[in-house]
Design an enzyme around this catalytic site. Structure first.
Site, PDB file in Angstrom:
ATOM      1  N   LYS A  56       0.829  -1.216   0.000  1.00 32.66           N
ATOM      2  CA  LYS A  56       0.000   0.000   0.000  1.00 32.66           C
ATOM      3  C   LYS A  56       0.861   1.262   0.000  1.00 32.66           C
ATOM      4  O   LYS A  56       0.649   2.177  -0.788  1.00 32.66           O
ATOM      5  CB  LYS A  56      -0.932   0.025   1.232  1.00 32.66           C
ATOM      6  CG  LYS A  56      -1.807  -1.192   1.381  1.00 32.66           C
ATOM      7  CD  LYS A  56      -2.666  -1.129   2.628  1.00 32.66           C
ATOM      8  CE  LYS A  56      -1.887  -1.077   3.940  1.00 32.66           C
ATOM      9  NZ  LYS A  56      -1.162  -2.303   4.285  1.00 32.66           N
TER      10      LYS A  56
ATOM     11  N   ARG B  40      -9.224   1.200   9.277  1.00 35.98           N
ATOM     12  CA  ARG B  40      -8.809  -0.168   9.544  1.00 35.98           C
ATOM     13  C   ARG B  40      -9.817  -0.921  10.392  1.00 35.98           C
ATOM     14  O   ARG B  40      -9.574  -2.075  10.737  1.00 35.98           O
ATOM     15  CB  ARG B  40      -7.515  -0.111  10.349  1.00 35.98           C
ATOM     16  CG  ARG B  40      -6.286  -0.528   9.582  1.00 35.98           C
ATOM     17  CD  ARG B  40      -5.174  -0.196  10.513  1.00 35.98           C
ATOM     18  NE  ARG B  40      -4.002  -0.953  10.369  1.00 35.98           N
ATOM     19  CZ  ARG B  40      -2.940  -0.538   9.690  1.00 35.98           C
ATOM     20  NH1 ARG B  40      -2.967   0.548   8.983  1.00 35.98           N
ATOM     21  NH2 ARG B  40      -1.856  -1.245   9.723  1.00 35.98           N
TER      22      ARG B  40
ATOM     23  N   ARG C 249      11.855  -5.997   4.122  1.00 36.53           N
ATOM     24  CA  ARG C 249      11.688  -4.536   4.034  1.00 36.53           C
ATOM     25  C   ARG C 249      12.769  -3.818   4.842  1.00 36.53           C
ATOM     26  O   ARG C 249      13.099  -4.210   5.961  1.00 36.53           O
ATOM     27  CB  ARG C 249      10.311  -4.126   4.573  1.00 36.53           C
ATOM     28  CG  ARG C 249      10.187  -2.605   4.674  1.00 36.53           C
ATOM     29  CD  ARG C 249       8.775  -2.146   4.755  1.00 36.53           C
ATOM     30  NE  ARG C 249       8.081  -2.625   5.938  1.00 36.53           N
ATOM     31  CZ  ARG C 249       6.777  -2.417   6.157  1.00 36.53           C
ATOM     32  NH1 ARG C 249       6.062  -1.736   5.275  1.00 36.53           N
ATOM     33  NH2 ARG C 249       6.206  -2.882   7.245  1.00 36.53           N
TER      34      ARG C 249
ATOM     35  N   ARG D 137      12.073  -2.095  10.418  1.00 37.65           N
ATOM     36  CA  ARG D 137      11.042  -1.590  11.328  1.00 37.65           C
ATOM     37  C   ARG D 137      10.887  -2.559  12.491  1.00 37.65           C
ATOM     38  O   ARG D 137      10.889  -3.770  12.280  1.00 37.65           O
ATOM     39  CB  ARG D 137       9.712  -1.479  10.571  1.00 37.65           C
ATOM     40  CG  ARG D 137       9.265  -0.051  10.394  1.00 37.65           C
ATOM     41  CD  ARG D 137       8.137   0.051   9.432  1.00 37.65           C
ATOM     42  NE  ARG D 137       6.890  -0.537   9.927  1.00 37.65           N
ATOM     43  CZ  ARG D 137       5.727  -0.437   9.283  1.00 37.65           C
ATOM     44  NH1 ARG D 137       5.662   0.207   8.132  1.00 37.65           N
ATOM     45  NH2 ARG D 137       4.642  -0.981   9.782  1.00 37.65           N
TER      46      ARG D 137
ATOM     47  N   ARG E  45       0.125  -8.936  13.613  1.00 33.96           N
ATOM     48  CA  ARG E  45      -0.492  -7.907  12.761  1.00 33.96           C
ATOM     49  C   ARG E  45      -1.431  -8.540  11.743  1.00 33.96           C
ATOM     50  O   ARG E  45      -2.497  -8.008  11.449  1.00 33.96           O
ATOM     51  CB  ARG E  45       0.591  -7.082  12.044  1.00 33.96           C
ATOM     52  CG  ARG E  45       1.281  -6.087  12.974  1.00 33.96           C
ATOM     53  CD  ARG E  45       2.609  -5.613  12.442  1.00 33.96           C
ATOM     54  NE  ARG E  45       2.507  -4.888  11.186  1.00 33.96           N
ATOM     55  CZ  ARG E  45       3.529  -4.726  10.342  1.00 33.96           C
ATOM     56  NH1 ARG E  45       4.708  -5.243  10.611  1.00 33.96           N
ATOM     57  NH2 ARG E  45       3.353  -4.039   9.240  1.00 33.96           N
TER      58      ARG E  45
HETATM   59  P1  AP5 Z   1       4.963  -1.560   1.723  1.00 33.03           P
HETATM   60  O1  AP5 Z   1       4.574  -0.725   0.562  1.00 33.03           O
HETATM   61  O2  AP5 Z   1       5.807  -0.959   2.789  1.00 33.03           O
HETATM   62  O3  AP5 Z   1       3.666  -2.279   2.319  1.00 33.03           O
HETATM   63  P2  AP5 Z   1       2.432  -1.693   3.156  1.00 33.03           P
HETATM   64  O4  AP5 Z   1       1.208  -2.355   2.626  1.00 33.03           O
HETATM   65  O5  AP5 Z   1       2.457  -0.203   3.175  1.00 33.03           O
HETATM   66  O6  AP5 Z   1       2.791  -2.336   4.548  1.00 33.03           O
HETATM   67  P3  AP5 Z   1       2.853  -1.777   6.037  1.00 33.03           P
HETATM   68  O7  AP5 Z   1       3.508  -2.863   6.853  1.00 33.03           O
HETATM   69  O8  AP5 Z   1       3.480  -0.422   6.109  1.00 33.03           O
HETATM   70  O9  AP5 Z   1       1.379  -1.708   6.378  1.00 33.03           O
HETATM   71  P4  AP5 Z   1       0.758  -1.815   7.732  1.00 33.03           P
HETATM   72  O10 AP5 Z   1      -0.646  -1.580   7.338  1.00 33.03           O
HETATM   73  O11 AP5 Z   1       0.993  -3.022   8.534  1.00 33.03           O
HETATM   74  O12 AP5 Z   1       1.575  -0.739   8.586  1.00 33.03           O
HETATM   75  P5  AP5 Z   1       1.270   0.738   9.001  1.00 33.03           P
HETATM   76  O13 AP5 Z   1       2.525   1.498   8.915  1.00 33.03           O
HETATM   77  O14 AP5 Z   1       0.063   1.247   8.292  1.00 33.03           O
HETATM   78  O15 AP5 Z   1       5.696  -2.880   1.134  1.00 33.03           O
HETATM   79  C1  AP5 Z   1       6.246  -3.872   1.983  1.00 33.03           C
HETATM   80  C2  AP5 Z   1       7.606  -4.346   1.413  1.00 33.03           C
HETATM   81  O16 AP5 Z   1       7.397  -5.038   0.188  1.00 33.03           O
HETATM   82  C3  AP5 Z   1       8.582  -3.212   1.089  1.00 33.03           C
HETATM   83  O17 AP5 Z   1       9.868  -3.655   1.375  1.00 33.03           O
HETATM   84  C4  AP5 Z   1       8.409  -2.992  -0.431  1.00 33.03           C
HETATM   85  O18 AP5 Z   1       9.606  -2.538  -1.041  1.00 33.03           O
HETATM   86  C5  AP5 Z   1       8.042  -4.383  -0.917  1.00 33.03           C
HETATM   87  N1  AP5 Z   1       7.047  -4.390  -1.998  1.00 33.03           N
HETATM   88  C6  AP5 Z   1       5.968  -3.566  -2.157  1.00 33.03           C
HETATM   89  N2  AP5 Z   1       5.253  -3.914  -3.250  1.00 33.03           N
HETATM   90  C7  AP5 Z   1       5.888  -4.999  -3.790  1.00 33.03           C
HETATM   91  C8  AP5 Z   1       5.637  -5.825  -4.937  1.00 33.03           C
HETATM   92  N3  AP5 Z   1       4.570  -5.613  -5.757  1.00 33.03           N
HETATM   93  N4  AP5 Z   1       6.486  -6.850  -5.193  1.00 33.03           N
HETATM   94  C9  AP5 Z   1       7.567  -7.078  -4.395  1.00 33.03           C
HETATM   95  N5  AP5 Z   1       7.857  -6.322  -3.299  1.00 33.03           N
HETATM   96  C10 AP5 Z   1       7.040  -5.307  -2.996  1.00 33.03           C
HETATM   97  O19 AP5 Z   1       0.832   0.551  10.518  1.00 33.03           O
HETATM   98  C11 AP5 Z   1       1.761   0.215  11.522  1.00 33.03           C
HETATM   99  C12 AP5 Z   1       1.050   0.198  12.868  1.00 33.03           C
HETATM  100  O20 AP5 Z   1       0.514   1.512  13.165  1.00 33.03           O
HETATM  101  C13 AP5 Z   1      -0.168  -0.731  12.977  1.00 33.03           C
HETATM  102  O21 AP5 Z   1       0.217  -2.056  13.309  1.00 33.03           O
HETATM  103  C14 AP5 Z   1      -0.975  -0.045  14.090  1.00 33.03           C
HETATM  104  O22 AP5 Z   1      -0.433  -0.317  15.358  1.00 33.03           O
HETATM  105  C15 AP5 Z   1      -0.761   1.439  13.797  1.00 33.03           C
HETATM  106  N6  AP5 Z   1      -1.791   1.981  12.887  1.00 33.03           N
HETATM  107  C16 AP5 Z   1      -1.591   2.491  11.629  1.00 33.03           C
HETATM  108  N7  AP5 Z   1      -2.761   2.887  11.070  1.00 33.03           N
HETATM  109  C17 AP5 Z   1      -3.739   2.624  12.009  1.00 33.03           C
HETATM  110  C18 AP5 Z   1      -5.148   2.777  12.020  1.00 33.03           C
HETATM  111  N8  AP5 Z   1      -5.803   3.275  10.964  1.00 33.03           N
HETATM  112  N9  AP5 Z   1      -5.816   2.379  13.134  1.00 33.03           N
HETATM  113  C19 AP5 Z   1      -5.176   1.889  14.206  1.00 33.03           C
HETATM  114  N10 AP5 Z   1      -3.840   1.689  14.244  1.00 33.03           N
HETATM  115  C20 AP5 Z   1      -3.113   2.048  13.154  1.00 33.03           C
END
Ligand code: AP5
Ligand code: ZN
Length: 216
Positions: free
Chosen positions: A13, A88, A127, A160, A171
């Site tokens: 994403k 979420r 990552r 991370r 997660r």
């Molecule tokens: P990446 O693009 O980083 O993936 P992502 O979907 O953004 O993954 P995240 O882990 O950041 O999402 P998340 O939802 O768990 O974390 P968030 O920060 O929102 O890609 C991943 C890897 O794959 C990278 O290395 C990339 O290079 C590679 N890649 C990408 N696309 C690819 C492809 N097509 N092919 C091959 N490789 C690829 O949340 C973290 C924490 O914050 C949560 O656990 C929670 O505690 C809190 N939080 C955040 N938002 C909320 C909310 N709305 N409500 C409550 N808590 C929240």
């Protein structure tokens, strides 16, 4: 344009939202990035969010909604935005509906990143992120030019803390239980577009360009 990027952790994403936001000239609003910034700055919000993030749990809805409400009221959101990792939970989605109604704005759609668990684990374990500028890499799929260094700013890349295997599993479980119901929620609202996110980055980008009408 106003889109939501929905999908499991590690689905890509953030990678795609950064690309589309740049092309479309709208802000990428990533709640995870906002919480991580608050943790780095040591604000009261950061201290609260940290406990949940390190445990792989969601930050409480009211805290998250307050943060997003404030962000969407900023002038740079008038022409549109990409919501990355928010909403979420169903209560967050309902809260968002209220915020949008208050702003007189409506969503264009929801992009659902469909990807198998095994792919998620492989993507998250490889990552690497830049602690200085926030850029994201993957040791195999999107490596930096110089190993371990950020292409943009030269800082040393790190993993991370919530990308450790046991936290990743937690997660994913939280995603299934609390976030996946939104797939049905937005399908019933007629807003859902599914992207096969298990393919290479450029292929996913091209599909998103086709769906949103913002060319790659
Ligand atoms: P990446 O693009 O980083 O993936 P992502 O979907 O953004 O993954 P995240 O882990 O950041 O999402 P998340 O939802 O768990 O974390 P968030 O920060 O929102 O890609 C991943 C890897 O794959 C990278 O290395 C990339 O290079 C590679 N890649 C990408 N696309 C690819 C492809 N097509 N092919 C091959 N490789 C690829 O949340 C973290 C924490 O914050 C949560 O656990 C929670 O505690 C809190 N939080 C955040 N938002 C909320 C909310 N709305 N409500 C409550 N808590 C929240
Ligand atoms: Zn950097």
């Amino acid at each position: 344009m106003r889109w939501i990027f929905l999908g499991p952790p590690g689905a890509g994403k953030g990678t795609q939202a950064a690309r589309l936001a740049q092309r479309a000239g709208v802000p990428q609003i990533a709640t995870g990035d906002m919480f991580r910034a608050a943790v780095r700055e040591g604000t009261p919000l950061g201290l609260e969010a940290k406990r949940y993030m390190e445990a792989g749990q969601l930050v409480p809805d009211q805290v998250t909604l307050g943060l997003v409400r404030e962000r969407l009221a900023q002038p740079d959101c008038r022409k549109g935005f990409l919501l990355d990792g928010f909403p979420r939970t169903v209560p967050q989605a309902e809260g968002l509906n209220e915020v949008l109604a208050g702003l007189g704005a409506r969503l264009d759609g929801v992009l659902y990143f469909d990807v198998p668990d095994a792919v998620v684990v492989e993507r998250l374990s490889g990552r690497r992120v830049c602690p200085a500028c926030g850029a994201t890499y993957h040791v195999r799929f999107e490596p930096p030019q110089v190993e371990g260094r950020c292409d943009r700013c030269g800082a040393e890349l790190v993993q991370r803390s919530d990308d450790r295997e046991e936290t990743v599993r937690q997660r994913l479980a939280v995603y299934r239980q609390q976030t996946e119901p939104l797939v049905r929620y937005y399908r019933e609202a007629g807003l859902l577009h599914t992207v096969d996110a298990g393919r290479p980055i450029d292929a996913v980008e091209a599909e998103i360009a086709r769906i949103t009408g913002v060319g790659a």
